[in-house]
Design an enzyme around this catalytic site. Sequence first.
Site, PDB file in Angstrom:
ATOM      1  N   ARG A 296       0.810  -1.236   0.034  1.00 29.14           N
ATOM      2  CA  ARG A 296       0.171   0.066   0.062  1.00 29.14           C
ATOM      3  C   ARG A 296       0.877   1.312   0.145  1.00 29.14           C
ATOM      4  NH1 ARG A 296      -5.271  -1.972   3.671  1.00 29.14           N
ATOM      5  NH2 ARG A 296      -6.088  -3.225   1.893  1.00 29.14           N
ATOM      6  N   TYR A 440      -6.246  -0.823  -7.247  1.00 20.60           N
ATOM      7  CA  TYR A 440      -5.611  -1.913  -6.480  1.00 20.60           C
ATOM      8  C   TYR A 440      -4.847  -1.745  -5.146  1.00 20.60           C
ATOM      9  CZ  TYR A 440      -0.966  -0.989  -9.140  1.00 20.60           C
ATOM     10  OH  TYR A 440       0.348  -0.722  -9.545  1.00 20.60           O
ATOM     11  N   GLU A 441      -4.622  -2.765  -4.646  1.00 18.78           N
ATOM     12  CA  GLU A 441      -4.414  -2.902  -3.187  1.00 18.78           C
ATOM     13  C   GLU A 441      -5.156  -2.213  -2.054  1.00 18.78           C
ATOM     14  OE1 GLU A 441      -2.010  -4.419  -1.666  1.00 18.78           O
ATOM     15  OE2 GLU A 441      -1.051  -4.787  -3.509  1.00 18.78           O
ATOM     16  N   GLY A 442      -6.512  -2.537  -2.430  1.00 17.97           N
ATOM     17  CA  GLY A 442      -7.577  -1.849  -1.795  1.00 17.97           C
ATOM     18  C   GLY A 442      -8.117  -0.651  -2.274  1.00 17.97           C
ATOM     19  N   GLN A 447      -9.741   2.483   1.655  1.00 19.53           N
ATOM     20  CA  GLN A 447      -8.509   2.866   2.424  1.00 19.53           C
ATOM     21  C   GLN A 447      -9.218   3.934   3.432  1.00 19.53           C
ATOM     22  OE1 GLN A 447      -5.291   1.901   1.990  1.00 19.53           O
ATOM     23  NE2 GLN A 447      -6.070   0.658   0.545  1.00 19.53           N
TER      24      GLN A 447
END
Length: 597
Positions: A296, A440-442, A447
């Site tokens: 992240r 991506y990555e949440g 977040q």
Amino acid sequence: MPTYKAPVEDVTFLLNDVFHMERYGNMPGFADASPDVVAAILEEAAKFAEEVVQPLNRVGDLEGCTRHADGSVTTPKGFKEAYRQMIDGGWVGISVPAEYGGQGLPSTMTTIVSEFIASANLAFSMYSGLTQGAIAALLHHASVEQKRTYLPKMTTGEWTGTMNLTEPHCGTDLGMLRTKAVPQADGSYKITGTKIFISAGEHDMAENIIHLVLARIEGAPQGTKGISLFIVPKFFVNADGTVGARNGVMCGSIEHKMGIHGNSTCVMNYDNATGWLLGEANKGLNAMFTMMNEARLAVGLQGLTQSEVAYQNAANYARDRLQGRSISGVKYPDKPADPIIVHPDIRRALMSIKSFNEGARALVLWTALRADIQHRSEDEKARQAAEDHMGLMTPVIKGVLTDTGFANTVAAQQVFGGHGYIGEHGMEQFVRDARITQIYEGANGIQALDLVGRKLGRDGGRAITAFFNEVSSFVKANGDEAMKPYVAPLGEALAQLQQATMWFMQNAMKQPDNAGAGSTDYMHLFGLVALAYMWAQMAKTAQDKLKEGANGSEERMKAKLVTGRFFMERVLPESAAHLKRITAGADTMMALPAEAF
Ligand SMILES: Cc1cc2nc3c(=O)[nH]c(=O)nc-3n(C[C@H](O)[C@H](O)[C@H](O)COP(=O)(O)OP(=O)(O)OC[C@H]3O[C@@H](n4cnc5c(N)ncnc54)[C@H](O)[C@@H]3O)c2cc1C
């Protein structure tokens, strides 16, 4: 054709003058990172990024990756050779402990090198970036044997890593994942299932690919409590460390996508593939979070990188492109028109991006140093405080740097007018490449929820209280006339952030939609305060340096002060709008029935 110049001077200013890296000398790896060593690394990394990696950015975009009938994937022309140079330069493992073949340097150095390489070519940078995330997960959770088997070759970059979470029916909600793991008598597992959107899932640049795969052991509980993490190598590793037979994992197809064409985004089919448990059974999400938190921050950095390279090209173009005359009088009478950089609206765009980029770079490096404290300090209290900081800042850096980073690539594209929309100048590629970082990555909405729903209240609000105290102490300690233009607006925005935090405490418990409705605004308000704090520190340093007789950097320090003031006057005031939206609550947002949309 677009160009890129690594911001070596800016990084050096931050490391040496603002954050005083020499003060960390008692932590492992820092003594080796003397100013001379750091300068040499920055110079070499800049050269590699500018001369080897950047020229492949457009090639990668136009050519993309190709999957062949046997499931193999070839990367764009030149990627393989450039990646070989990455291995030869030892870039992948500069921060990995020496016992696994790395150089043991601070992870802050990896962050800096990653910025340069990702600015030059985001798609290319992802192959090593994911490997670094996988290395982190193995360092924290693998057995001694597993570390010995996988880490040395991943540290050199000869083997790359991937993270396999997403399945067709589950992205954010990993509790629904179906990939199954069946225990075998020898302690291994047979893994079966389909993962989608797997970055660098298959390619031709490495001898082996080590997949970290989330799966559910047969009979494990449903939901997130039944998920485990497995190591699934593409090729088995022989006892002597060489690569052996092929495992049952194949790339089924590659996605056709909006950007980052040079990175292979794969559907990965696991068909009775052999895997080994990484960490404890049913605690896979914890272990994967080591990789995800690392990733992240890396993705937040990616947002900055695209903003930086887009800015550099827009600034160059604005100095060259002749259109119209300055509204305050002709500036270049010998030319048929003035360059567009004379126009205030073009400067509005350039200054907004510049002030974000320099503030964001400071925020990234400040946080990278905290990550080093978290993992390397011998002082338990310092480690704890750093861990708190990382928890709080990870969603802010991921969400704010990518949302604003993307918006900045669009603003930089706008500087080119129609020439930004066509392919030749490369500006539309930056827009397309930057877009994925928000997803991506949440996805960024997640977040924001992580920040508001989990991080604010954790440990009785210890992390947020420490952040408030740190910023308000700085404001109080720097109330002199020269610093007023920086600390007065910072203090005001901090008060707004405190007010928003209080509002959540009073209004989100009884009505959780109020937290969900305000979370993205809160994340951006937080980001603005953090960036303003960075600017106030940089301004203080610049003023001190100018007083001491800046040693050749006068112009740069004066520019810092102007850019910092611009941020305070023209970017930070957004904080008031965020607060207003947060305190409006969820009522109108949630009032209409689904059919009304
Ligand atoms: C190019 C590319 C590369 C990728 N690389 C990888 C990789 O290497 N490994 C990997 O495992 N995955 C990878 N992904 C997958 C990526 O991480 C997911 O796409 C992302 O996490 C979102 O999941 P989703 O697409 O299923 O969206 P969904 O989960 O369906 O979400 C859709 C929207 O709803 C929102 N949403 C969902 N739940 C909530 C909620 N509870 N509250 C509020 N809003 C919510 C989300 O924010 C999002 O905007 C990649 C994706 C792409 C496109």
